[in-house]
Design an enzyme around this catalytic site. Structure first.
Site, mmCIF file in Angstrom:
data_model
loop_
_atom_site.group_PDB
_atom_site.id
_atom_site.type_symbol
_atom_site.label_atom_id
_atom_site.label_comp_id
_atom_site.label_asym_id
_atom_site.label_seq_id
_atom_site.Cartn_x
_atom_site.Cartn_y
_atom_site.Cartn_z
ATOM 1 N N ASP A 91 32.086 -40.389 36.427
ATOM 2 C CA ASP A 91 32.378 -41.907 37.259
ATOM 3 C C ASP A 91 33.849 -42.097 36.985
ATOM 4 O OD1 ASP A 91 31.522 -42.691 35.278
ATOM 5 O OD2 ASP A 91 29.641 -43.908 35.594
ATOM 6 N N ASP A 264 22.716 -38.477 41.331
ATOM 7 C CA ASP A 264 22.091 -38.802 39.353
ATOM 8 C C ASP A 264 20.940 -39.856 40.023
ATOM 9 O OD1 ASP A 264 24.620 -40.323 40.117
ATOM 10 O OD2 ASP A 264 23.995 -41.457 38.605
ATOM 11 N N CYS A 302 2.697 -28.813 35.718
ATOM 12 C CA CYS A 302 4.210 -29.328 35.612
ATOM 13 C C CYS A 302 4.625 -27.983 33.659
ATOM 14 C CB CYS A 302 4.916 -30.604 34.400
ATOM 15 S SG CYS A 302 5.659 -30.669 33.924
ATOM 16 N N CYS A 304 6.862 -27.780 31.323
ATOM 17 C CA CYS A 304 7.713 -29.377 30.933
ATOM 18 C C CYS A 304 6.728 -29.207 29.113
ATOM 19 C CB CYS A 304 8.386 -30.342 30.884
ATOM 20 S SG CYS A 304 7.051 -31.570 30.255
ATOM 21 N N CYS A 307 3.615 -31.008 29.010
ATOM 22 C CA CYS A 307 2.331 -30.973 29.504
ATOM 23 C C CYS A 307 2.087 -29.287 28.784
ATOM 24 C CB CYS A 307 2.886 -31.009 30.804
ATOM 25 S SG CYS A 307 3.424 -32.443 32.026
ATOM 26 N N HIS A 333 10.028 -34.210 29.961
ATOM 27 C CA HIS A 333 8.862 -34.219 31.835
ATOM 28 C C HIS A 333 9.219 -34.698 32.925
ATOM 29 C CE1 HIS A 333 5.347 -34.514 34.544
ATOM 30 N NE2 HIS A 333 5.997 -35.683 34.246
HETATM 31 ZN ZN LIG Z 1 5.534 -31.483 32.758
#
Ligand SMILES: [Zn+2]
Length: 369
Positions: A91, A264, A302, A304, A307, A333
């Site tokens: 930015d 973003d 999920c 990730c 998880c 996550h």
């Molecule tokens: Zn997750």
């Protein structure tokens, strides 16, 4: 090389595209995790990459103050400094000056403000905002703009828009790096006429991409939803469109439907550090005692690191004991949640099913589509 952008599919106003940068390809709609100080807080670059992000955001204001953009340049540029293999958008520093710095004065020349780190006075002009970003070596640099607060007077709004256009022209003239592409920023608050005029003035300067600034600054979400389709339509079809600082999952899906390509927001990492996890059913607050004995994964959909292998009870325990792994796992996550969301949006646009998909995707209490 500079960036290039091509549209791959359209579904209503929603667009799927491909952004090619000097540091890899990014499919759009894309979500850019925020790496304020050269780090997406709590996560290794490899974790951010594996979550599916191909581009992250760095903050000019913060990196100029610490460690200094000239130092980053001496150390090989921001990509090397933070060991990030993908693309970087920086930015201009303007938004932080308006939101963080204590003493400031804005003139047509630029902004003078007092550093929140060591109290010294710093000058930020359009030319300097570009020089700093060239030192950082980001793939995409944002022009310096004036972001007026929500609800400001029409006179103040008009002055901010005029200044934003004039500063964009100065940024365009100040750029020297062939491997950095500048995005202009459209201001104008909720005044569609002013947004259109600002966009037309900036499009005449032929920037490689365009952003919508001044949303999510205190106005009602419905007001943004109402203004976005017209604002997006004022931008060229064949250039990427970036909605700055937005936002909640439901806001992003709404904006994709309006024709926005890039986003973003600090929410996934900030909320992750505060024990709040995004799921399709709404946000879970892992400090809640209800999770103390819950053996289920955070989100069974999920894939990730949080998880796969950990229970809600364990995550609750980490936050109860202030263990640093808690914020790390929830940040991972939440970043993955946002990446899965934009990946789902891209697939749905490609098959012409975006409206139905987005209606189904967020099923919990946070949805407001
Ligand atoms: Zn997750």
């Amino acid at each position: 090389m500079a960036i290039s952008f091509s549209l791959k599919a359209r579904d209503g106003l929603a667009r799927r595209g491909l952004l090619v940068t000097p540091h890899g390809e990014v499919e759009t709609p894309a979500f850019m995790p925020v790496g304020t100080l050269g780090t997406v807080k709590g996560l290794l670059p490899s974790q951010v990459w594996q979550a599916g992000a191909g581009i992250v955001l760095g903050n000019t204001y913060h990196l100029h103050l610490r460690p200094g953009d000239d130092r980053v340049a001496r150390l090989g540029g921001l990509h090397r400094f933070m060991n990030w293999p993908g693309a970087i958008l920086t930015d201009s520093g303007g938004y932080q000056v308006f939101s963080l710095a204590e003493t400031r004065s804005i003139t047509d020349k630029g902004v003078v403000f007092r550093s929140h780190v060591d109290g010294r006075m710093i000058d930020l002009t359009p030319e300097k905002a570009i020089a700093i970003q060239e030192n950082l070596g980001s793939d995409i640099a944002m022009v310096l703009d004036e972001c007026p607060p929500a609800g400001c007077s029409p006179v103040d709004l008009e002055r901010a828009v005029a200044r934003t256009v004039a500063w964009a022209a100065r940024c365009r003239n100040a750029g020297t790096r062939a491997d950095q592409s500048q995005f202009a920023i459209v201001q104008g608050g909720l005044d569609i006429g002013m947004r259109r005029q600002c966009a037309a003035d900036l499009v005449a300067m032929n920037f490689p991409g365009y952003a919508l600034g001044g949303f999510s600054v205190g106005e009602k979400p419905e007001a943004m939803a109402e203004a976005l389709p017209a604002c997006a339509a004022a931008l060229p079809e064949n250039k990427p469109r970036y909605l700055m600082g937005v936002g909640r999952p439901e806001d992003i899906l709404m904006a994709i439907a309006a024709g926005i390509d890039m986003f973003d927001c600090v929410l996934p990492t900030r909320n992750g550090r505060n024990a709040q996890a995004f799921t399709r059913q709404g946000e879970l607050r892992l400090r809640n005692a209800a999770f103390r004995d819950d053996p289920a994964p955070l989100d069974s959909d999920c894939d990730c690191p949080a998880c796969v292998g950990f229970s809600r009870a364990y995550l609750h325990h980490l936050f109860a004991c202030r263990e640093m792994l808690g914020p790390i796992l929830l940040s991972a996550h939440n970043i993955r949640f946002y990446q899965r969301m934009v990946a789902g949006a891209r697939d749905a646009i490609a098959t012409g099913s975006f409206v139905a998909w987005s209606r189904d995707w967020l099923v919990g209490p946070t949805r407001s589509l």
